[in-house]
Design an enzyme around this catalytic site. Structure first.
Site, PDB file in Angstrom:
ATOM      1  N   ARG A  15      15.581  19.691  -4.708  1.00 38.85           N
ATOM      2  CA  ARG A  15      15.241  19.474  -3.269  1.00 38.85           C
ATOM      3  C   ARG A  15      15.047  18.250  -2.675  1.00 38.85           C
ATOM      4  NH1 ARG A  15      10.734  23.949  -2.089  1.00 38.85           N
ATOM      5  NH2 ARG A  15      10.377  23.571  -4.256  1.00 38.85           N
ATOM      6  N   LYS A  75       7.583  18.390  -3.673  1.00 39.58           N
ATOM      7  CA  LYS A  75       6.329  18.890  -4.624  1.00 39.58           C
ATOM      8  C   LYS A  75       5.462  17.814  -4.960  1.00 39.58           C
ATOM      9  CE  LYS A  75       5.932  22.566  -5.965  1.00 39.58           C
ATOM     10  NZ  LYS A  75       5.385  23.493  -5.260  1.00 39.58           N
ATOM     11  N   TYR A  94       4.198  19.082  -0.417  1.00 34.02           N
ATOM     12  CA  TYR A  94       3.269  20.149  -0.578  1.00 34.02           C
ATOM     13  C   TYR A  94       2.244  19.857  -1.838  1.00 34.02           C
ATOM     14  CZ  TYR A  94       6.516  23.521   1.567  1.00 34.02           C
ATOM     15  OH  TYR A  94       7.213  24.133   2.695  1.00 34.02           O
ATOM     16  N   HIS A  96      -0.981  22.280  -2.752  1.00 35.84           N
ATOM     17  CA  HIS A  96      -1.558  23.197  -3.481  1.00 35.84           C
ATOM     18  C   HIS A  96      -2.632  22.878  -4.368  1.00 35.84           C
ATOM     19  CE1 HIS A  96       1.539  25.730  -1.997  1.00 35.84           C
ATOM     20  NE2 HIS A  96       2.638  25.066  -2.665  1.00 35.84           N
ATOM     21  N   GLU A 118       1.415  22.852   3.204  1.00 34.37           N
ATOM     22  CA  GLU A 118       1.076  24.099   3.273  1.00 34.37           C
ATOM     23  C   GLU A 118      -0.190  24.547   4.160  1.00 34.37           C
ATOM     24  OE1 GLU A 118      -1.016  22.494  -0.386  1.00 34.37           O
ATOM     25  OE2 GLU A 118       0.872  22.207   0.511  1.00 34.37           O
ATOM     26  N   SER A 134       8.364  30.188   2.276  1.00 39.73           N
ATOM     27  CA  SER A 134       7.712  31.637   2.240  1.00 39.73           C
ATOM     28  C   SER A 134       8.697  32.505   2.356  1.00 39.73           C
ATOM     29  CB  SER A 134       6.687  31.750   3.138  1.00 39.73           C
ATOM     30  OG  SER A 134       5.479  31.075   2.790  1.00 39.73           O
ATOM     31  N   ASP A 198      -1.328  45.501   2.553  1.00 38.52           N
ATOM     32  CA  ASP A 198      -2.337  44.525   3.156  1.00 38.52           C
ATOM     33  C   ASP A 198      -3.422  44.747   3.843  1.00 38.52           C
ATOM     34  OD1 ASP A 198      -0.783  41.571   4.275  1.00 38.52           O
ATOM     35  OD2 ASP A 198      -2.850  41.964   5.552  1.00 38.52           O
ATOM     36  N   VAL A 239       0.181  36.961  -1.759  1.00 38.44           N
ATOM     37  CA  VAL A 239      -1.028  36.949  -0.976  1.00 38.44           C
ATOM     38  C   VAL A 239      -1.332  35.286  -0.872  1.00 38.44           C
ATOM     39  CG1 VAL A 239      -3.554  37.319  -1.605  1.00 38.44           C
ATOM     40  CG2 VAL A 239      -1.726  38.982  -2.428  1.00 38.44           C
ATOM     41  N   LEU A 240      -1.911  35.170   0.320  1.00 31.55           N
ATOM     42  CA  LEU A 240      -2.247  33.736   0.602  1.00 31.55           C
ATOM     43  C   LEU A 240      -3.341  33.596   1.467  1.00 31.55           C
ATOM     44  CD1 LEU A 240      -1.127  30.904   1.240  1.00 31.55           C
ATOM     45  CD2 LEU A 240      -0.075  31.683   3.173  1.00 31.55           C
ATOM     46  N   ILE A 269       1.780  31.816  -7.527  1.00 29.99           N
ATOM     47  CA  ILE A 269       1.428  31.191  -8.514  1.00 29.99           C
ATOM     48  C   ILE A 269       1.100  29.829  -8.298  1.00 29.99           C
ATOM     49  CG2 ILE A 269       3.838  30.789  -8.957  1.00 29.99           C
ATOM     50  CD1 ILE A 269       0.994  31.339 -11.442  1.00 29.99           C
ATOM     51  N   ASP A 270       1.745  29.122  -7.020  1.00 26.12           N
ATOM     52  CA  ASP A 270       1.369  27.896  -6.780  1.00 26.12           C
ATOM     53  C   ASP A 270      -0.107  27.605  -6.471  1.00 26.12           C
ATOM     54  OD1 ASP A 270       3.642  26.367  -6.770  1.00 26.12           O
ATOM     55  OD2 ASP A 270       4.569  26.838  -4.856  1.00 26.12           O
ATOM     56  N   VAL A 298       7.539  31.089 -11.528  1.00 25.69           N
ATOM     57  CA  VAL A 298       7.861  29.835 -11.384  1.00 25.69           C
ATOM     58  C   VAL A 298       7.369  29.153 -10.105  1.00 25.69           C
ATOM     59  CG1 VAL A 298      10.114  28.538 -10.789  1.00 25.69           C
ATOM     60  CG2 VAL A 298      10.137  30.368 -12.379  1.00 25.69           C
ATOM     61  N   ASN A 300       8.108  26.679  -8.341  1.00 26.45           N
ATOM     62  CA  ASN A 300       8.821  26.128  -7.344  1.00 26.45           C
ATOM     63  C   ASN A 300      10.032  26.828  -7.048  1.00 26.45           C
ATOM     64  OD1 ASN A 300       9.808  25.224  -9.706  1.00 26.45           O
ATOM     65  ND2 ASN A 300      11.007  23.441  -8.853  1.00 26.45           N
ATOM     66  N   MET A 301       9.718  28.276  -6.739  1.00 30.49           N
ATOM     67  CA  MET A 301      10.796  29.325  -6.613  1.00 30.49           C
ATOM     68  C   MET A 301      12.029  28.557  -5.959  1.00 30.49           C
ATOM     69  SD  MET A 301       9.025  32.996  -6.528  1.00 30.49           S
ATOM     70  CE  MET A 301      10.570  33.841  -6.038  1.00 30.49           C
TER      71      MET A 301
END
Length: 367
Positions: A15, A75, A94, A96, A118, A134, A198, A239-240, A269-270, A298, A300-301
């Site tokens: 990217r 990233k 981003y 994180h 984010e 997302s 949820d 989940v976020l 995972i981020d 991963v 950075n999916m």
């Protein structure tokens, strides 16, 4: 303002912070843009396309960071990139940070202004710069999860959609937000049996209506999570908590109750991951097996589908880049509280409450 776009440095990350089209929007309003040579080659944007858009092509990252005031990336910066940054820089990417005390401390030490995609908000409290990634990660999670279930990948040999006479696979999605709902669409499209958990009744109600009863919706109590996960072939963690470390919702003991060869995909995972056994992986080595369960973690999916992801990301980041460049960093944030919500680190201080709270719990925190 002088804007810099370096090449991304994560493994198999293609990217790029700005497309040629986005560069043109900036240069035609009087801003200078420097792009590292080859930054967009991986997704079909060559240096000539950037030059036609008005950018200057610089040979290396050192030159880009030296020239620019505003650094636009995808990233979080690597250690080598941090060494190139100075207090006068504004970093827009981003980050994180809640899951990375070492990077947080380094950005504080540099003294720069760091704005995280984010945590930028919208009027409805959504996260507009996180949403497209997302969406991508949610849709990808089912694709990669289906691959993980194949025997050659260490999986149990389950086809998610089943075939006539054979039951479909069971997919459990923890989190019904943007990533979770997109994962659900893909899983339903494959004719899997899908359950979404949820905590928000309104979100569960909306998903039930959207899917016309094709998705089972459950309130995410501990009992409900344990029962659903234990019976699943594929579990997707989506989940976020904005800006904060993801809660750990699936522990090692629960994994031991799953059938060996089942799979976990941790979209969270981020932000540290929502499974106890998760650890960051790369596109070069995306999976590992723990307690007999295939894990895909991963960080950075969306980088795997870099062209789609870059175009989707630029569509939402460009207005904010223009505001920062047109008005200046301080005036832009003063004029827009939603952009100001993206401020994570500023002149050595942690500016986002969720990041500050995460750092207080970290043994490596400098705050």
């Amino acid at each position: 303002m002088h804007i810099g776009v370096p090449s991304e440095t994560k493994v198999h990350e293609y990217r790029v912070g700005l497309t040629p089209g986005a560069v043109r929007e900036l240069t035609e309003t009087g801003h200078a843009v420097s792009v590292q040579a080859g930054a967009g080659l991986g997704i079909g944007f060559d240096d000539e396309a950037y030059q036609r858009a008005g950018a200057s092509i610089l040979d290396d990252a050192e030159s880009v960071f030296a020239a620019a005031e505003l650094i636009v990336k995808v990233k979080e910066p690597s250690a080598a990139e941090c060494d190139l940054m100075r207090a006068e820089h504004t970093l827009f990417t981003y980050l994180h940070l809640a899951a990375d005390a070492k990077l947080t401390a380094r950005l504080q030490e540099i003294g720069l202004t760091a704005i995280a995609y984010e945590t930028v908000t919208a009027r409805d409290d959504s996260l507009p710069l996180l949403t497209p990634m997302s969406e991508v990660a949610g849709r990808m999670s089912v694709q990669v999860g289906a691959l993980c279930l194949q025997k050659a990948q260490g999986g149990a040999g389950v086809l998610l959609g089943g075939v006539p006479g054979v039951a479909p696979g069971r997919v459990t999605i923890i989190g019904g937000g943007v990533a979770g709902s997109n994962a659900a669409w893909m899983a339903v499209g494959l004719h899997a049996e899908v359950t979404v958990l949820d905590l928000a009744p309104a979100r569960l109600r909306a998903m039930d209506q959207a899917f016309g009863g094709r998705v089972h919706t459950l309130h995410a109590t501990r009992d409900a999570i344990e029962a659903a996960v234990a019976e699943s072939d594929l579990v997707i963690g989506a989940v976020l908590i904005p800006g904060a470390t993801a809660p750990r919702l699936v522990d090692r003991n629960l994994l031991r109750q799953m059938r060996p060869g089942s799979a976990l995909v941790d979209i969270s995972i981020d932000q540290g991951g929502c499974f106890e056994t998760s650890r960051p992986t790369t596109h070069a080595d995306p999976t590992f097996v723990e307690e007999g369960i295939v894990h895909y973690c991963v960080t950075n999916m969306p980088g795997a589908v870099a062209r789609t992801s870059t175009l989707a990301l630029n569509a939402v980041t460009l207005p904010f880049v223009r505001a920062l460049a047109d008005k200046g960093i301080r005036k832009a944030m003063a004029a827009d509280p939603h952009l100001a919500a993206g401020l994570n680190v500023d002149a050595g201080r942690i500016s986002h409450p969720a990041v500050a709270q995460a750092m207080q719990r970290s043994p490596r925190s400098s705050t």
